[in-house]
Write a protein that holds these residues in place. Structure first.
Motif, short mmCIF file in Angstrom:
data_model
loop_
_atom_site.label_atom_id
_atom_site.label_comp_id
_atom_site.label_asym_id
_atom_site.label_seq_id
_atom_site.Cartn_x
_atom_site.Cartn_y
_atom_site.Cartn_z
N THR A 5 -42.33 32.68 -35.20
CA THR A 5 -40.94 33.06 -34.91
C THR A 5 -40.15 31.89 -34.35
O THR A 5 -38.99 31.66 -34.73
CB THR A 5 -40.91 34.24 -33.92
OG1 THR A 5 -41.64 35.34 -34.47
CG2 THR A 5 -39.48 34.68 -33.66
N GLU A 6 -40.76 31.14 -33.46
CA GLU A 6 -40.09 29.97 -32.89
C GLU A 6 -39.75 28.96 -33.99
O GLU A 6 -38.66 28.38 -34.00
CB GLU A 6 -40.97 29.33 -31.82
CG GLU A 6 -41.07 30.16 -30.55
CD GLU A 6 -42.13 29.65 -29.59
OE1 GLU A 6 -42.11 30.04 -28.42
OE2 GLU A 6 -43.01 28.86 -30.03
N TYR A 9 -36.70 30.06 -35.94
CA TYR A 9 -35.46 29.83 -35.19
C TYR A 9 -35.07 28.35 -35.24
O TYR A 9 -33.89 28.01 -35.45
CB TYR A 9 -35.61 30.28 -33.74
CG TYR A 9 -35.21 31.72 -33.53
CD1 TYR A 9 -33.93 32.05 -33.10
CD2 TYR A 9 -36.11 32.75 -33.75
CE1 TYR A 9 -33.56 33.38 -32.90
CE2 TYR A 9 -35.76 34.08 -33.56
CZ TYR A 9 -34.48 34.38 -33.13
OH TYR A 9 -34.10 35.69 -32.95
N MET A 43 -34.66 34.60 -27.44
CA MET A 43 -35.39 33.47 -28.02
C MET A 43 -34.75 32.14 -27.63
O MET A 43 -35.45 31.14 -27.40
CB MET A 43 -35.45 33.61 -29.54
CG MET A 43 -36.20 32.49 -30.24
SD MET A 43 -37.90 32.21 -29.64
CE MET A 43 -38.71 33.69 -30.23
N LYS A 46 -36.14 31.06 -24.41
CA LYS A 46 -37.50 30.53 -24.53
C LYS A 46 -37.51 29.12 -25.10
O LYS A 46 -38.23 28.24 -24.61
CB LYS A 46 -38.33 31.46 -25.42
CG LYS A 46 -38.60 32.83 -24.83
CD LYS A 46 -39.41 33.70 -25.79
CE LYS A 46 -39.64 35.09 -25.22
NZ LYS A 46 -40.40 35.96 -26.17
#
Length: 217
Positions: A5-6, A9, A43, A46
């Motif tokens: 997921t990171e 992004y 996100m 993070k």
């Protein structure tokens, strides 16, 4: 190590930054990734904590040097896998994106380097997009939209701006691939459509089509 997921992004923020957007907002990221804005805010916090991006409401989101390196590495893997799938496994260019989306998250940089060498160090993927080199630099290609060319111009297709499955399948029907020559025979004043000759066959294509094809400048 970054999560899937990171990575998605980081890749989305890189794409938006390369599009010339003045400010990369959570809304813009949410639209790019087809997620809700609330999850984007979480996100971004993070990624900021990991020092991969900078973010505030006034300036929006931006990649740090390390975040940019990570994002370019993901894009490099994606585009190398697209070349592999297309050239070696003979998938068509409208089939490869989703598979490359999965393969790009393999963490091994050594595998990416060996894949690059195995493929002969390609500079561009099957859609004409530049493949970042291992050091993060991008090969350059002088290109212009087909819509910006003039009547009588012989235009070599070098990239597609729209890589949706629907558009790529439409191009297949017209026998348009990277390297195809399109001769502009006429421009229709009414709707800015083009009358073109593609491999000797006459077609009328829309303004949207002409705005979705890059040709050699």
């Amino acid at each position: 190590m970054q999560t899937l997921t990171e990575e998605n992004y980081l890749k989305a923020i890189l794409k938006l930054s390369q599009s010339g957007l003045d400010k990369i907002t959570p809304t813009a990221i949410a639209e790019e990734m087809a997620v809700n804005a609330a999850s984007v805010i979480d996100m971004l916090k993070k990624l900021t904590e990991k020092e991969w991006i900078t973010y505030d409401k006034k300036n929006g989101a931006g990649l740090t040097p390390e975040g940019n390196r990570l994002a370019l590495n993901i894009v490099r893997k994606h585009r190398l896998w697209e070349v592999f799938l297309c050239e070696k496994l003979k998938y068509s260019w409208d089939e490869i994106h989703e598979m490359a989306e999965q393969l790009e998250h393999i963490q091994s940089d050594d595998l990416a380097d060996k894949l690059d060498g195995f493929l002969g160090f390609p500079q561009f993927d099957p859609h004409g997009d530049p493949i970042p080199r291992a050091n993060g630099t991008l090969p350059k290609l002088a290109k212009i939209l087909l819509s910006d060319k003039e009547i009588g111009d012989n235009c070599e297709v070098v990239a597609v701006k729209d890589t949706s499955v629907q558009f790529l399948q439409y191009l297949k029907q017209l026998s348009v691939v990277i390297g195809t020559t399109i001769l502009i025979k006429d421009k229709v004043a009414f709707d800015n459509s083009l009358v073109v000759s593609i491999e000797g066959k006459m077609n009328t294509v829309s303004k949207k089509f002409a705005n979705s094809i890059f040709v050699k400048r």
